[in-house]
Design a protein around this motif. Structure first.
Motif, mmCIF file in Angstrom:
data_model
loop_
_atom_site.group_PDB
_atom_site.id
_atom_site.type_symbol
_atom_site.label_atom_id
_atom_site.label_comp_id
_atom_site.label_asym_id
_atom_site.label_seq_id
_atom_site.Cartn_x
_atom_site.Cartn_y
_atom_site.Cartn_z
ATOM 1 N N VAL A 112 0.903 2.732 -6.863
ATOM 2 C CA VAL A 112 1.509 3.194 -5.618
ATOM 3 C C VAL A 112 0.388 3.422 -4.614
ATOM 4 C CG1 VAL A 112 2.755 5.073 -4.476
ATOM 5 C CG2 VAL A 112 3.492 4.270 -6.736
ATOM 6 N N ALA A 113 0.510 2.819 -3.458
ATOM 7 C CA ALA A 113 -0.415 3.047 -2.347
ATOM 8 C C ALA A 113 0.433 2.990 -1.090
ATOM 9 C CB ALA A 113 -1.514 2.000 -2.309
ATOM 10 N N ALA A 114 0.653 4.125 -0.468
ATOM 11 C CA ALA A 114 1.605 4.162 0.636
ATOM 12 C C ALA A 114 1.196 5.165 1.700
ATOM 13 C CB ALA A 114 2.999 4.508 0.110
ATOM 14 N N LYS A 115 1.337 4.753 2.939
ATOM 15 C CA LYS A 115 1.190 5.673 4.059
ATOM 16 C C LYS A 115 2.527 6.374 4.244
ATOM 17 C CE LYS A 115 -1.344 4.511 7.563
ATOM 18 N NZ LYS A 115 -1.839 3.901 8.829
ATOM 19 N N LEU A 116 2.476 7.687 4.286
ATOM 20 C CA LEU A 116 3.689 8.498 4.348
ATOM 21 C C LEU A 116 3.789 9.167 5.722
ATOM 22 C CD1 LEU A 116 3.308 10.322 0.903
ATOM 23 C CD2 LEU A 116 4.330 8.062 1.368
ATOM 24 N N HIS A 117 4.858 8.870 6.440
ATOM 25 C CA HIS A 117 5.086 9.473 7.750
ATOM 26 C C HIS A 117 6.054 10.649 7.581
ATOM 27 C CE1 HIS A 117 3.090 6.149 9.830
ATOM 28 N NE2 HIS A 117 3.718 5.347 8.978
ATOM 29 N N THR A 118 5.619 11.816 8.038
ATOM 30 C CA THR A 118 6.434 13.025 7.945
ATOM 31 C C THR A 118 6.548 13.662 9.322
ATOM 32 O OG1 THR A 118 4.711 14.699 7.601
ATOM 33 C CG2 THR A 118 5.330 13.353 5.687
ATOM 34 N N ALA A 119 7.331 14.706 9.401
ATOM 35 C CA ALA A 119 7.511 15.393 10.684
ATOM 36 C C ALA A 119 6.235 16.093 11.133
ATOM 37 C CB ALA A 119 8.660 16.393 10.583
ATOM 38 N N THR A 120 5.353 16.406 10.176
ATOM 39 C CA THR A 120 4.149 17.175 10.506
ATOM 40 C C THR A 120 2.874 16.349 10.538
ATOM 41 O OG1 THR A 120 3.881 17.751 8.164
ATOM 42 C CG2 THR A 120 5.121 19.278 9.551
ATOM 43 N N GLY A 121 2.945 15.071 10.156
ATOM 44 C CA GLY A 121 1.746 14.256 10.158
ATOM 45 C C GLY A 121 1.898 13.037 9.264
ATOM 46 N N THR A 122 0.788 12.340 9.088
ATOM 47 C CA THR A 122 0.772 11.125 8.280
ATOM 48 C C THR A 122 -0.232 11.288 7.155
ATOM 49 O OG1 THR A 122 1.310 9.837 10.251
ATOM 50 C CG2 THR A 122 0.513 8.618 8.350
ATOM 51 N N TYR A 123 0.152 10.874 5.963
ATOM 52 C CA TYR A 123 -0.669 11.017 4.771
ATOM 53 C C TYR A 123 -0.757 9.668 4.042
ATOM 54 C CZ TYR A 123 0.473 15.892 5.682
ATOM 55 O OH TYR A 123 0.657 17.122 6.287
ATOM 56 N N PHE A 124 -1.675 9.605 3.115
ATOM 57 C CA PHE A 124 -1.790 8.404 2.290
ATOM 58 C C PHE A 124 -1.757 8.828 0.828
ATOM 59 C CE2 PHE A 124 -3.607 4.745 0.184
ATOM 60 C CZ PHE A 124 -3.033 3.686 0.884
ATOM 61 N N ALA A 125 -0.820 8.262 0.076
ATOM 62 C CA ALA A 125 -0.674 8.606 -1.339
ATOM 63 C C ALA A 125 -1.091 7.432 -2.212
ATOM 64 C CB ALA A 125 0.766 8.993 -1.640
ATOM 65 N N LYS A 126 -1.832 7.750 -3.277
ATOM 66 C CA LYS A 126 -2.215 6.768 -4.293
ATOM 67 C C LYS A 126 -1.779 7.328 -5.637
ATOM 68 C CE LYS A 126 -6.274 4.917 -4.235
ATOM 69 N NZ LYS A 126 -7.748 4.697 -4.210
ATOM 70 N N ALA A 127 -1.230 6.470 -6.489
ATOM 71 C CA ALA A 127 -0.765 6.967 -7.783
ATOM 72 C C ALA A 127 -0.876 5.886 -8.847
ATOM 73 C CB ALA A 127 0.679 7.448 -7.672
ATOM 74 N N LEU A 128 -1.147 6.335 -10.064
ATOM 75 C CA LEU A 128 -1.171 5.469 -11.240
ATOM 76 C C LEU A 128 -0.432 6.164 -12.379
ATOM 77 C CD1 LEU A 128 -4.853 4.120 -11.402
ATOM 78 C CD2 LEU A 128 -2.783 2.731 -11.157
ATOM 79 N N PRO A 129 0.223 5.395 -13.241
ATOM 80 C CA PRO A 129 0.800 6.005 -14.447
ATOM 81 C C PRO A 129 -0.294 6.660 -15.286
ATOM 82 C CG PRO A 129 1.641 3.780 -14.127
ATOM 83 C CD PRO A 129 0.513 3.957 -13.159
ATOM 84 N N VAL A 130 0.040 7.749 -15.951
ATOM 85 C CA VAL A 130 -0.968 8.493 -16.704
ATOM 86 C C VAL A 130 -1.520 7.703 -17.884
ATOM 87 C CG1 VAL A 130 -0.116 10.754 -16.023
ATOM 88 C CG2 VAL A 130 0.815 9.643 -18.074
ATOM 89 N N ASP A 131 -0.829 6.636 -18.305
ATOM 90 C CA ASP A 131 -1.328 5.829 -19.409
ATOM 91 C C ASP A 131 -1.982 4.528 -18.930
ATOM 92 O OD1 ASP A 131 0.950 4.572 -18.521
ATOM 93 O OD2 ASP A 131 1.874 4.334 -20.515
ATOM 94 N N HIS A 132 -2.209 4.407 -17.624
ATOM 95 C CA HIS A 132 -2.846 3.208 -17.082
ATOM 96 C C HIS A 132 -4.321 3.188 -17.454
ATOM 97 C CE1 HIS A 132 -4.249 0.205 -14.168
ATOM 98 N NE2 HIS A 132 -2.979 -0.142 -13.982
ATOM 99 N N ARG A 133 -4.869 2.008 -17.699
ATOM 100 C CA ARG A 133 -6.271 1.910 -18.131
ATOM 101 C C ARG A 133 -7.250 2.363 -17.053
ATOM 102 N NH1 ARG A 133 -8.704 -3.460 -16.968
ATOM 103 N NH2 ARG A 133 -7.274 -4.653 -15.649
ATOM 104 N N TRP A 134 -6.820 2.410 -15.803
ATOM 105 C CA TRP A 134 -7.704 2.840 -14.727
ATOM 106 C C TRP A 134 -7.374 4.241 -14.210
ATOM 107 C CZ3 TRP A 134 -7.422 -2.334 -11.534
ATOM 108 C CH2 TRP A 134 -8.242 -3.285 -12.137
ATOM 109 N N VAL A 135 -6.583 4.992 -14.951
ATOM 110 C CA VAL A 135 -6.177 6.300 -14.424
ATOM 111 C C VAL A 135 -7.375 7.212 -14.213
ATOM 112 C CG1 VAL A 135 -5.747 7.424 -16.650
ATOM 113 C CG2 VAL A 135 -4.404 8.077 -14.620
ATOM 114 N N TRP A 136 -8.467 6.953 -14.947
ATOM 115 C CA TRP A 136 -9.676 7.766 -14.756
ATOM 116 C C TRP A 136 -10.199 7.684 -13.321
ATOM 117 C CZ3 TRP A 136 -13.964 5.211 -13.059
ATOM 118 C CH2 TRP A 136 -14.015 3.818 -13.276
ATOM 119 N N THR A 137 -9.881 6.577 -12.608
ATOM 120 C CA THR A 137 -10.367 6.444 -11.232
ATOM 121 C C THR A 137 -9.723 7.475 -10.308
ATOM 122 O OG1 THR A 137 -8.689 4.775 -10.620
ATOM 123 C CG2 THR A 137 -10.774 3.973 -11.563
ATOM 124 N N GLN A 138 -8.543 7.933 -10.648
ATOM 125 C CA GLN A 138 -7.888 8.971 -9.851
ATOM 126 C C GLN A 138 -8.701 10.267 -9.907
ATOM 127 O OE1 GLN A 138 -5.428 7.036 -8.051
ATOM 128 N NE2 GLN A 138 -4.086 8.794 -8.415
#
Length: 271
Positions: free
Chosen positions: A40-66
């Motif tokens: 998941v890599a998404a720019k999130l537009h909200t009433a108070t501002g804009t954010y960027f979310a990144k997510a990986l499943p906890v069993d993903h081989r690259w989850v350590w990068t989080q």
């Protein structure tokens, strides 16, 4: 291989609720068309501002990068987006950053962005290396050298970003770089060398790419042997990453790494 992209709306409701507890209700989302290390890599537009979310499943081989990005965020605040939140819930490891206003850097020959990117690389090299767990350049490149002694060229304690894809560099009121998942410690000239490959991929000749890299003071600390070894290692690395059926993006950067390696070998032969 790239990670399969998952739309923000497909996250479990509990995961989205955890994000929106920090950001406020999400009104709309945008997903970038480059960079597929995160599910998941998404720019999130909200009433108070804009954010960027990144997510990986906890069993993903690259989850350590989080965790790596969470750990380093405090130390790179002057050159990177602020980390707003980090949570693990419903099988997902989630990072929430401020969304940087601006555009992706232009690496093409003649671009006015090039001096600013060179200065950003210098600024990163001047940062204190945080005493956290980081990848080591000699370990990362060990599988791609033909002579173990070549690894000594890559050794050092300088903080490196290492992923100089133009889409990671954001030009706004300031210039900053995102995606610190592969932060590394190593020789001070390595970020300039990594940038060289991306410049070639953007249309520079190897000579032009090296000319731009040479404006970064740390480049001068590289030996000819070190640059040759690094170019050779990255040509092998990208060829391996591409596998038997590389996608268009990987084919492009693999060709750039190979062009640089062949250029350096011609220089060595003619010297």
């Amino acid at each position: 291989m790239a990670t399969i992209r998952v739309p923000y709306e497909h996250l479990p409701p509990a995961a989205r609720a955890a994000i929106e507890a920090t950001t406020g209700p999400v009104l709309s989302t945008e997903s970038p068309d480059e960079g597929f290390n995160s599910a998941v890599a998404a720019k999130l537009h909200t009433a108070t501002g804009t954010y960027f979310a990144k997510a990986l499943p906890v069993d993903h081989r690259w989850v350590w990068t989080q965790q790596r990005e969470a750990d380093i965020a405090h130390y790179v605040r002057s050159v990177a987006p602020a980390l707003i939140g980090h949570t693990v819930t419903s099988g997902w490891n989630i990072l929430i950053f401020e969304a940087l206003p601006g555009r992706r850097a232009d690496y093409q020959p003649g671009s006015a962005d090039l001096p600013n990117v060179a200065d950003l690389i210098r600024r990163i090299g001047d940062l204190p290396t945080p005493q956290i767990e980081l990848r080591d350049a000699t370990q990362r490149l060990a599988a791609y050298v033909t002579c173990e002694d070549d690894l000594r060229h890559f050794a050092g304690d300088t903080l490196l970003h290492t992923d100089w894809n133009h889409s990671n560099v954001i030009i706004g009121d300031d210039i900053r770089i995102v995606d610190w998942a592969w932060a590394t410690r190593g020789a001070p000239w390595l970020d300039a060398a990594y940038w060289t490959i991306w410049l070639i991929a953007a249309g520079h000749t190897p000579e032009s790419a090296e000319h731009n890299a040479a404006t970064i003071p740390a480049w001068q600390s590289a030996s000819i042997a070190g640059l040759n070894a690094f170019a050779a290692a990255n040509a092998r690395l990208w060829t391996e990453n591409g596998g038997a059926c590389p996608d268009q993006w990987t084919t492009h950067i693999t060709a750039a790494a190979q062009d640089w390696y062949e250029f350096r070998m011609r220089q060595a032969t003619e010297a």
